[in-house]
Design a protein around this motif. Structure first.
Motif, PDB file in Angstrom:
ATOM      1  N   ILE A  38       8.521  -9.066  -1.755  1.00  0.00           N
ATOM      2  CA  ILE A  38       9.940  -9.304  -2.040  1.00  0.00           C
ATOM      3  C   ILE A  38      10.514 -10.364  -1.104  1.00  0.00           C
ATOM      4  N   PHE A  39      10.216 -10.248   0.199  1.00  0.00           N
ATOM      5  CA  PHE A  39      10.827 -11.143   1.177  1.00  0.00           C
ATOM      6  C   PHE A  39      10.198 -12.527   1.190  1.00  0.00           C
TER       7      PHE A  39
ATOM      8  N   HIS B 279      10.147 -13.927   9.266  1.00  0.00           N
ATOM      9  CA  HIS B 279       9.561 -12.943  10.168  1.00  0.00           C
ATOM     10  C   HIS B 279       9.170 -11.675   9.422  1.00  0.00           C
ATOM     11  N   THR B 280       9.980 -11.293   8.434  1.00  0.00           N
ATOM     12  CA  THR B 280       9.604 -10.141   7.617  1.00  0.00           C
ATOM     13  C   THR B 280       8.438 -10.492   6.700  1.00  0.00           C
ATOM     14  N   ALA B 281       8.531 -11.665   6.063  1.00  0.00           N
ATOM     15  CA  ALA B 281       7.488 -12.076   5.119  1.00  0.00           C
ATOM     16  C   ALA B 281       6.135 -12.248   5.784  1.00  0.00           C
ATOM     17  N   SER B 282       6.110 -12.607   7.068  1.00  0.00           N
ATOM     18  CA  SER B 282       4.833 -12.798   7.767  1.00  0.00           C
ATOM     19  C   SER B 282       4.439 -11.583   8.603  1.00  0.00           C
ATOM     20  N   GLY B 283       5.426 -10.887   9.151  1.00  0.00           N
ATOM     21  CA  GLY B 283       5.096  -9.744  10.005  1.00  0.00           C
ATOM     22  C   GLY B 283       4.647  -8.523   9.244  1.00  0.00           C
ATOM     23  N   VAL B 284       5.269  -8.256   8.088  1.00  0.00           N
ATOM     24  CA  VAL B 284       4.938  -7.041   7.336  1.00  0.00           C
ATOM     25  C   VAL B 284       3.507  -7.072   6.786  1.00  0.00           C
ATOM     26  N   PRO B 285       3.002  -8.213   6.260  1.00  0.00           N
ATOM     27  CA  PRO B 285       1.586  -8.221   5.845  1.00  0.00           C
ATOM     28  C   PRO B 285       0.627  -7.942   6.994  1.00  0.00           C
TER      29      PRO B 285
ATOM     30  N   ALA C  69       0.686   1.069   4.074  1.00  0.00           N
ATOM     31  CA  ALA C  69       0.258  -0.327   3.959  1.00  0.00           C
ATOM     32  C   ALA C  69       0.695  -0.906   2.624  1.00  0.00           C
ATOM     33  N   TYR C  70       0.583  -0.120   1.567  1.00  0.00           N
ATOM     34  CA  TYR C  70       0.995  -0.584   0.243  1.00  0.00           C
ATOM     35  C   TYR C  70       2.502  -0.860   0.210  1.00  0.00           C
ATOM     36  N   HIS C  71       3.274   0.048   0.766  1.00  0.00           N
ATOM     37  CA  HIS C  71       4.726  -0.141   0.787  1.00  0.00           C
ATOM     38  C   HIS C  71       5.105  -1.391   1.589  1.00  0.00           C
ATOM     39  N   CYS C  72       4.350  -1.670   2.658  1.00  0.00           N
ATOM     40  CA  CYS C  72       4.589  -2.894   3.429  1.00  0.00           C
ATOM     41  C   CYS C  72       4.319  -4.133   2.566  1.00  0.00           C
ATOM     42  N   MET C  73       3.272  -4.066   1.758  1.00  0.00           N
ATOM     43  CA  MET C  73       2.953  -5.199   0.899  1.00  0.00           C
ATOM     44  C   MET C  73       4.045  -5.440  -0.143  1.00  0.00           C
ATOM     45  N   VAL C  74       4.597  -4.378  -0.679  1.00  0.00           N
ATOM     46  CA  VAL C  74       5.704  -4.524  -1.633  1.00  0.00           C
ATOM     47  C   VAL C  74       6.883  -5.213  -0.958  1.00  0.00           C
ATOM     48  N   LEU C  75       7.189  -4.783   0.256  1.00  0.00           N
ATOM     49  CA  LEU C  75       8.293  -5.386   1.004  1.00  0.00           C
ATOM     50  C   LEU C  75       8.008  -6.853   1.304  1.00  0.00           C
ATOM     51  N   ALA C  76       6.776  -7.156   1.700  1.00  0.00           N
ATOM     52  CA  ALA C  76       6.407  -8.543   1.997  1.00  0.00           C
ATOM     53  C   ALA C  76       6.520  -9.414   0.755  1.00  0.00           C
TER      54      ALA C  76
END
Length: 249
Positions: A61-62, A24-30, A52-59
């Motif tokens: 990782i997850f 859910h994190t890997a798909s929701g954050v992008p 948006a960039y920080h969200c991509m970094v998180l995605a």
């Protein structure tokens, strides 16, 4: 291969798949990143682009644990059956990691809103949408692979009587006792005998209910056997020697 992990978690009362906790994190954050990137483009707001960039970094990782536990869940709960949605999801997950990695790499140093980065955001979002679609196909569509015409009678019997506990040839009660590779499938006679009088492979293991001829006739049992062995079965999983100490007997 991954059985000890799930058995360890089952000892604490957790018997569910692990993939959903990360996907859910890997798909929701992008998706959030894509929306923020559009906002940055429309409103010229640098904070949107930065978020948006920080969200991509998180995605990025997850996505690694999401992919890993997706593979372990597939091996454990579905016995590693190569279904079309599984194959497509594995390919899409690899493509998604590439686009996320490119977005993180080219977006570093404050270049959050470059055309290349925005393009990576868009392609990553499309991958997420496709992954969600095929994940839905896997979770909510029919629980058996489609059969050619000559095996469709057996397919209907399997869907009606077996697929609830044995989706895709697995076993939701005890994944070690999957239909795929079961020793009772050596021939149709042994299979019929097992349906009429199921044997317990080991004390303490739940036994399958008896299937009387009034529920599945001998002819239907042969159709069911043909469907399982000709359509459903994947390359055979090695038998657990603790459950089947002498499968040839």
């Amino acid at each position: 291969m991954f059985d000890p992990l799930y058995e360890f978690l089952a000892g604490f009362g957790y018997a569910h798949p692990l993939h959903p906790m990360f996907v859910h994190t890997a798909s929701g954050v992008p998706t959030v990143a894509f929306i923020l990137a559009l906002g940055a483009l429309l409103f010229r707001h640098p904070d949107f682009a930065r978020s948006a960039y920080h969200c991509m970094v998180l995605a990025f990782i997850f996505t690694f644990p999401a992919v890993f536990f997706g593979i372990t869940d597939w091996q454990y709960f579905l016995s590693g059956v190569w279904l079309d949605p599984i194959t497509i999801k594995i390919v899409l997950a690899g493509v998604l990691l590439v686009f996320l990695g490119l977005a993180v790499f080219f977006g570093r140093g404050g270049r959050f809103a470059s055309k290349l980065v925005l393009g990576c955001y868009s392609l990553a979002f499309l991958c997420v949408v496709a992954l969600g679609y095929f994940g839905g196909e896997l979770a909510f569509s029919g629980k058996t692979p489609a059969a050619p015409p000559e095996y469709q009678a057996g397919e209907k019997i399997y869907i009606k009587n077996c697929s609830a506990c044995h989706p895709f040839g697995g076993n939701i009660v005890n994944p070690k006792l999957s239909v795929n590779g079961a020793p009772e499938l050596i021939n149709s006679k042994i299979f019929l005998e097992y349906l009429r009088d199921p044997k317990q492979p080991k004390p303490g293991i739940a036994i399958m209910p008896i299937v009387p001829a009034t529920k599945i006739s001998d002819e239907q049992a042969k159709q069911l056997f043909d469907y399982i062995t000709k359509v459903l079965e994947s390359p055979r999983r090695p038998l657990d020697p603790l459950l089947y100490p002498n499968p040839s007997s």
